[in-house]
Scaffold this motif. Structure first.
Motif, PDB file in Angstrom:
ATOM      1  N   LEU A   1       1.275   3.999  -1.808  1.00  0.00           N
ATOM      2  CA  LEU A   1       0.430   4.571  -2.852  1.00  0.00           C
ATOM      3  C   LEU A   1      -1.000   4.854  -2.386  1.00  0.00           C
ATOM      4  CD1 LEU A   1       1.490   2.309  -5.854  1.00  0.00           C
ATOM      5  CD2 LEU A   1       2.395   4.540  -5.184  1.00  0.00           C
ATOM      6  N   LEU A   2      -1.436   4.237  -1.294  1.00  0.00           N
ATOM      7  CA  LEU A   2      -2.838   4.341  -0.880  1.00  0.00           C
ATOM      8  C   LEU A   2      -3.315   5.768  -0.683  1.00  0.00           C
ATOM      9  CD1 LEU A   2      -3.377   1.375   1.606  1.00  0.00           C
ATOM     10  CD2 LEU A   2      -3.910   1.505  -0.831  1.00  0.00           C
ATOM     11  N   ASP A   3      -2.451   6.650  -0.217  1.00  0.00           N
ATOM     12  CA  ASP A   3      -2.848   8.038   0.025  1.00  0.00           C
ATOM     13  C   ASP A   3      -2.295   9.009  -1.016  1.00  0.00           C
ATOM     14  OD1 ASP A   3      -4.452   7.658   2.377  1.00  0.00           O
ATOM     15  OD2 ASP A   3      -2.593   7.219   3.446  1.00  0.00           O
ATOM     16  N   ASP A   4      -1.846   8.464  -2.135  1.00  0.00           N
ATOM     17  CA  ASP A   4      -1.324   9.293  -3.219  1.00  0.00           C
ATOM     18  C   ASP A   4      -2.410   9.441  -4.291  1.00  0.00           C
ATOM     19  OD1 ASP A   4      -0.066  10.418  -5.419  1.00  0.00           O
ATOM     20  OD2 ASP A   4       1.744   9.196  -5.212  1.00  0.00           O
ATOM     21  N   PRO A   5      -3.041  10.627  -4.394  1.00  0.00           N
ATOM     22  CA  PRO A   5      -4.148  10.798  -5.348  1.00  0.00           C
ATOM     23  C   PRO A   5      -3.738  10.647  -6.810  1.00  0.00           C
ATOM     24  CG  PRO A   5      -3.560  12.893  -4.327  1.00  0.00           C
ATOM     25  CD  PRO A   5      -2.751  11.832  -3.635  1.00  0.00           C
ATOM     26  N   ALA A   6      -2.446  10.695  -7.097  1.00  0.00           N
ATOM     27  CA  ALA A   6      -1.994  10.447  -8.465  1.00  0.00           C
ATOM     28  C   ALA A   6      -2.120   8.965  -8.820  1.00  0.00           C
ATOM     29  CB  ALA A   6      -0.546  10.906  -8.644  1.00  0.00           C
ATOM     30  N   TRP A   7      -2.156   8.105  -7.792  1.00  0.00           N
ATOM     31  CA  TRP A   7      -2.240   6.661  -8.007  1.00  0.00           C
ATOM     32  C   TRP A   7      -3.588   6.069  -7.639  1.00  0.00           C
ATOM     33  CZ3 TRP A   7       0.893   3.378 -10.453  1.00  0.00           C
ATOM     34  CH2 TRP A   7       2.163   3.833 -10.788  1.00  0.00           C
ATOM     35  N   VAL A   8      -4.172   6.520  -6.516  1.00  0.00           N
ATOM     36  CA  VAL A   8      -5.391   5.889  -5.988  1.00  0.00           C
ATOM     37  C   VAL A   8      -6.493   6.920  -5.809  1.00  0.00           C
ATOM     38  CG1 VAL A   8      -6.393   4.578  -4.083  1.00  0.00           C
ATOM     39  CG2 VAL A   8      -4.041   4.125  -4.797  1.00  0.00           C
ATOM     40  N   LYS A   9      -7.657   6.638  -6.385  1.00  0.00           N
ATOM     41  CA  LYS A   9      -8.855   7.457  -6.214  1.00  0.00           C
ATOM     42  C   LYS A   9      -9.811   6.689  -5.309  1.00  0.00           C
ATOM     43  CE  LYS A   9     -12.247  10.324  -7.202  1.00  0.00           C
ATOM     44  NZ  LYS A   9     -12.368  11.579  -6.526  1.00  0.00           N
ATOM     45  N   TRP A  10     -10.180   7.279  -4.171  1.00  0.00           N
ATOM     46  CA  TRP A  10     -11.157   6.689  -3.259  1.00  0.00           C
ATOM     47  C   TRP A  10     -12.506   7.295  -3.612  1.00  0.00           C
ATOM     48  CZ3 TRP A  10      -9.916   3.087   0.504  1.00  0.00           C
ATOM     49  CH2 TRP A  10      -8.565   2.855   0.706  1.00  0.00           C
ATOM     50  N   ARG A  11     -13.439   6.483  -4.070  1.00  0.00           N
ATOM     51  CA  ARG A  11     -14.760   6.980  -4.454  1.00  0.00           C
ATOM     52  C   ARG A  11     -15.782   6.634  -3.385  1.00  0.00           C
ATOM     53  NH1 ARG A  11     -15.059   5.308 -10.733  1.00  0.00           N
ATOM     54  NH2 ARG A  11     -13.664   6.922 -11.496  1.00  0.00           N
ATOM     55  N   GLY A  12     -16.615   7.592  -3.065  1.00  0.00           N
ATOM     56  CA  GLY A  12     -17.703   7.356  -2.126  1.00  0.00           C
ATOM     57  C   GLY A  12     -17.210   6.965  -0.746  1.00  0.00           C
ATOM     58  N   GLY A  13     -17.802   7.510   0.263  1.00  0.00           N
ATOM     59  CA  GLY A  13     -17.378   7.190   1.619  1.00  0.00           C
ATOM     60  C   GLY A  13     -15.996   7.737   1.912  1.00  0.00           C
ATOM     61  N   ARG A  14     -15.515   7.460   3.084  1.00  0.00           N
ATOM     62  CA  ARG A  14     -14.191   7.921   3.499  1.00  0.00           C
ATOM     63  C   ARG A  14     -13.122   6.938   3.030  1.00  0.00           C
ATOM     64  NH1 ARG A  14     -15.979   8.183   9.530  1.00  0.00           N
ATOM     65  NH2 ARG A  14     -15.158   6.109   9.209  1.00  0.00           N
ATOM     66  N   ALA A  15     -11.963   7.473   2.759  1.00  0.00           N
ATOM     67  CA  ALA A  15     -10.827   6.607   2.438  1.00  0.00           C
ATOM     68  C   ALA A  15     -10.537   5.717   3.640  1.00  0.00           C
ATOM     69  CB  ALA A  15      -9.606   7.458   2.112  1.00  0.00           C
ATOM     70  N   HIS A  16     -10.137   4.488   3.373  1.00  0.00           N
ATOM     71  CA  HIS A  16      -9.763   3.503   4.408  1.00  0.00           C
ATOM     72  C   HIS A  16     -10.955   3.036   5.226  1.00  0.00           C
ATOM     73  CE1 HIS A  16      -5.695   4.734   3.364  1.00  0.00           C
ATOM     74  NE2 HIS A  16      -6.068   5.972   3.614  1.00  0.00           N
ATOM     75  N   HIS A  17     -12.163   3.226   4.764  1.00  0.00           N
ATOM     76  CA  HIS A  17     -13.378   2.814   5.460  1.00  0.00           C
ATOM     77  C   HIS A  17     -14.071   1.766   4.587  1.00  0.00           C
ATOM     78  CE1 HIS A  17     -17.616   3.407   6.866  1.00  0.00           C
ATOM     79  NE2 HIS A  17     -16.972   3.275   8.014  1.00  0.00           N
ATOM     80  N   TYR A  18     -14.295   0.575   5.130  1.00  0.00           N
ATOM     81  CA  TYR A  18     -14.770  -0.550   4.322  1.00  0.00           C
ATOM     82  C   TYR A  18     -16.157  -1.064   4.713  1.00  0.00           C
ATOM     83  CZ  TYR A  18     -10.024  -0.485   2.689  1.00  0.00           C
ATOM     84  OH  TYR A  18      -8.842  -0.072   2.147  1.00  0.00           O
ATOM     85  N   GLU A  19     -16.691  -0.566   5.799  1.00  0.00           N
ATOM     86  CA  GLU A  19     -18.005  -1.031   6.249  1.00  0.00           C
ATOM     87  C   GLU A  19     -19.102  -0.480   5.331  1.00  0.00           C
ATOM     88  OE1 GLU A  19     -15.822   0.486   8.465  1.00  0.00           O
ATOM     89  OE2 GLU A  19     -15.058  -1.473   9.065  1.00  0.00           O
TER      90      GLU A  19
END
Length: 70
Positions: free
Chosen positions: A50-68
């Motif tokens: 589900l992490l890369d499915d925009p119907a389920w997960v919205k990544w706000r601000g910064g790049r997806a999968h980037h936590y620093e």
């Protein structure tokens, strides 16, 4: 569905990203593995997919999968 039910919020200044599901805080993730674990605890067994499915997960601000910190 109005939007993705899961939101991975922008990286915090100290690192990590807050993860919410339908406005309920699931935790502070420092990796994809942590996000997956939060989603599994919330009852989503196929969380990795589900992490890369925009119907389920919205990544706000910064790049997806980037936590620093930004």
């Amino acid at each position: 569905m109005e939007g993705a039910p899961i939101v991975v919020h922008p990286p915090l200044g100290t690192g990590g990203r807050r993860v919410t599901a339908r406005d309920q805080i699931l935790g502070l993730a420092h990796s994809d593995a942590a996000v997956v674990e939060f989603l599994r605890r919330a009852g989503l067994e196929d969380a990795e997919q589900l992490l890369d499915d925009p119907a389920w997960v919205k990544w706000r601000g910064g790049r997806a999968h980037h936590y620093e910190a930004a």
